[in-house]
Design a protein around this motif. Structure first.
Motif, PDB file in Angstrom:
ATOM      1  N   GLY A   1     -16.424  51.772  26.510  1.00 35.35           N
ATOM      2  CA  GLY A   1     -16.622  52.608  25.114  1.00 35.35           C
ATOM      3  C   GLY A   1     -17.623  51.990  24.081  1.00 35.35           C
ATOM      4  O   GLY A   1     -18.109  50.928  24.269  1.00 35.35           O
TER       5      GLY A   1
ATOM      6  N   PHE B   1     -21.933  60.437  33.246  1.00 36.47           N
ATOM      7  CA  PHE B   1     -21.353  61.310  32.001  1.00 36.47           C
ATOM      8  C   PHE B   1     -20.324  60.567  31.204  1.00 36.47           C
ATOM      9  O   PHE B   1     -20.093  60.915  29.888  1.00 36.47           O
ATOM     10  N   ARG B   2     -19.438  59.957  31.798  1.00 36.50           N
ATOM     11  CA  ARG B   2     -18.555  58.974  31.137  1.00 36.50           C
ATOM     12  C   ARG B   2     -19.246  58.265  29.976  1.00 36.50           C
ATOM     13  O   ARG B   2     -18.665  58.184  28.691  1.00 36.50           O
TER      14      ARG B   2
ATOM     15  N   LEU C   1     -20.492  60.456  27.368  1.00 36.31           N
ATOM     16  CA  LEU C   1     -19.445  60.957  26.451  1.00 36.31           C
ATOM     17  C   LEU C   1     -19.243  60.062  25.394  1.00 36.31           C
ATOM     18  O   LEU C   1     -19.395  60.469  24.356  1.00 36.31           O
ATOM     19  N   HIS C   2     -19.076  58.641  25.988  1.00 35.45           N
ATOM     20  CA  HIS C   2     -18.706  57.722  24.787  1.00 35.45           C
ATOM     21  C   HIS C   2     -19.829  57.594  23.708  1.00 35.45           C
ATOM     22  O   HIS C   2     -19.478  57.647  22.500  1.00 35.45           O
TER      23      HIS C   2
ATOM     24  N   TRP D   1     -21.758  60.068  22.900  1.00 32.71           N
ATOM     25  CA  TRP D   1     -21.972  61.387  22.348  1.00 32.71           C
ATOM     26  C   TRP D   1     -20.765  61.342  20.979  1.00 32.71           C
ATOM     27  O   TRP D   1     -20.977  61.768  20.019  1.00 32.71           O
ATOM     28  N   VAL D   2     -19.646  60.778  21.374  1.00 33.33           N
ATOM     29  CA  VAL D   2     -18.287  60.755  20.512  1.00 33.33           C
ATOM     30  C   VAL D   2     -18.785  59.660  19.342  1.00 33.33           C
ATOM     31  O   VAL D   2     -18.603  60.052  18.308  1.00 33.33           O
TER      32      VAL D   2
ATOM     33  N   ALA E   1     -21.720  58.911  18.423  1.00 33.27           N
ATOM     34  CA  ALA E   1     -22.880  59.559  17.562  1.00 33.27           C
ATOM     35  C   ALA E   1     -22.566  60.534  16.372  1.00 33.27           C
ATOM     36  O   ALA E   1     -22.995  60.693  15.500  1.00 33.27           O
ATOM     37  N   SER E   2     -21.443  61.039  16.760  1.00 32.84           N
ATOM     38  CA  SER E   2     -20.785  62.094  16.104  1.00 32.84           C
ATOM     39  C   SER E   2     -20.246  61.487  14.527  1.00 32.84           C
ATOM     40  O   SER E   2     -20.075  62.069  13.413  1.00 32.84           O
ATOM     41  N   ASP E   3     -20.085  60.197  14.674  1.00 32.89           N
ATOM     42  CA  ASP E   3     -19.571  59.235  13.630  1.00 32.89           C
ATOM     43  C   ASP E   3     -20.684  58.538  13.036  1.00 32.89           C
ATOM     44  O   ASP E   3     -20.393  58.037  11.801  1.00 32.89           O
TER      45      ASP E   3
ATOM     46  N   ARG F   1     -26.872  59.405  15.578  1.00 36.88           N
ATOM     47  CA  ARG F   1     -26.582  60.632  15.716  1.00 36.88           C
ATOM     48  C   ARG F   1     -28.154  61.414  15.871  1.00 36.88           C
ATOM     49  O   ARG F   1     -27.964  62.430  17.065  1.00 36.88           O
TER      50      ARG F   1
ATOM     51  N   THR G   1     -28.435  63.555  19.576  1.00 37.11           N
ATOM     52  CA  THR G   1     -28.566  64.997  19.381  1.00 37.11           C
ATOM     53  C   THR G   1     -29.872  65.415  20.294  1.00 37.11           C
ATOM     54  O   THR G   1     -29.823  66.281  20.892  1.00 37.11           O
TER      55      THR G   1
ATOM     56  N   LEU H   1     -14.471  66.148  30.999  1.00 38.05           N
ATOM     57  CA  LEU H   1     -13.657  65.668  30.144  1.00 38.05           C
ATOM     58  C   LEU H   1     -12.196  65.591  30.733  1.00 38.05           C
ATOM     59  O   LEU H   1     -11.746  64.619  30.425  1.00 38.05           O
TER      60      LEU H   1
END
Lengths: 202, 202
Positions: A31, A104-105, A108-109, A111-112, A114-116, A121, A125, A168
């Motif tokens: 992660g 993808f894993r 996903l890490h 992506w999550v 980057a949301s913070d 970000r 995006t 997911l």
């Protein structure tokens, strides 16, 4: 430049690729919180100084790694043959498989994270939008879908969303058997909607 | 016990609920890395000591918050009426909406954190399985789906995976317009598969 510089460039390029591959594996396994330049350098068998020469900051390294992940995903999707209605289930299986592997894993890490993280970000995006368009184009080709027919575009988008959701679900538990049944049923539904070997317009 | 203890218990219970709600909001906004007992206590307007009385460790607090999130999600899903084929699009919209709000965002952060944190993982895995079964039961009721028909169970599962994937796509960008088109098209497809107002077996 020329005959002397080329081998050095090749070595530099190879080092860079090793770092990017290590960054993706590291992200998939540990992660964002556990992924630093030092950890990736050690994993790649590269000195920390050399790693920082290629990627001065953590954001530089993992943004480049996202690009690498995106490229890998696109290449893998394009490599999925044969295409067309007669091979629709294989196409759906291949599309779903892209969202359930380590790439993808890792994505996903990121992506999550980057949301913070403000620094990550915008770059993530923009990259995700590009990867999404690329995945959609590849899926249309693989499924043999005719997007001039109303609703077909949204049908394919929904399938890609389903693949993402299955990915997911795989994060915590390996639900391969459930996934296979969902893929079989949704391939069957797509045959009815898009036209397929079991009847329809194709 | 009795008349004197009750108000104190009520206050303790109210404090606990405030902490759980604050933990969910905190997780949705700042992710796992930015979510600590101190941050949540301040947000809830509760002293750090009182917070630690209720939840001795960070894992205790956020595991309890997952339970709270799960409960909230289930309650929200059950509150989605009317049910049945005549209201299928509303049902699909409601199911998808559950996966695109702050509760899903909080759950997603915990899910990703749990994939790397040994202390969180088993508890989150077990909870997610329970929440998944609950979501499936509610979706079957809302869609008016008959699971004795072969393929219907997998159709509903695929729809829930699609909802999860749509929620994931919402993490970085608000793609509400795209989502509405996908929901409309897949509601139409489900009418054909499950039987619905536009024709079929219901």
């Amino acid at each position: 430049m020329g005959a002397v510089a080329a081998p050095k460039q090749d070595r530099s390029r190879a080092t860079r690729m090793r770092l990017l591959e290590a960054a993706v594996s590291c992200l998939a396994e540990h992660g964002w919180a556990g992924s630093t330049v030092s950890v990736v350098a050690e994993r790649a068998g590269v000195s920390r100084g050399a790693a920082q020469h290629h990627f001065p900051t953590r954001e530089d390294l993992f943004t480049a790694a996202v690009e690498y992940v995106a490229e890998e995903r696109s290449t893998a999707l394009r490599a999925l043959v044969p295409a067309g209605p007669a091979h629709r289930r294989q196409a759906v299986e291949g599309i779903v498989a892209l969202y359930t592997g380590p790439l993808f894993r890792a994505a996903l890490h990121l992506w999550v994270a980057a949301s913070d993280e403000e620094q990550l970000r915008p770059r993530v995006t923009e990259l995700e939008a590009r990867v999404g368009r690329e995945a959609h184009r590849s899926a249309v080709a693989l499924l043999g879908a005719d997007e001039s027919v109303p609703g077909v575009r949204e049908t394919v988008q929904g399938l890609l969303d389903m693949a993402r959701g299955l990915g997911l679900a795989t994060l915590l538990t390996d639900d391969g058997r459930r996934r296979a049944r969902v893929v079989a049923q949704w391939s069957h539904i797509l045959d009815g909607v898009l036209g397929g070997p079991g009847g329809g317009t194709a």
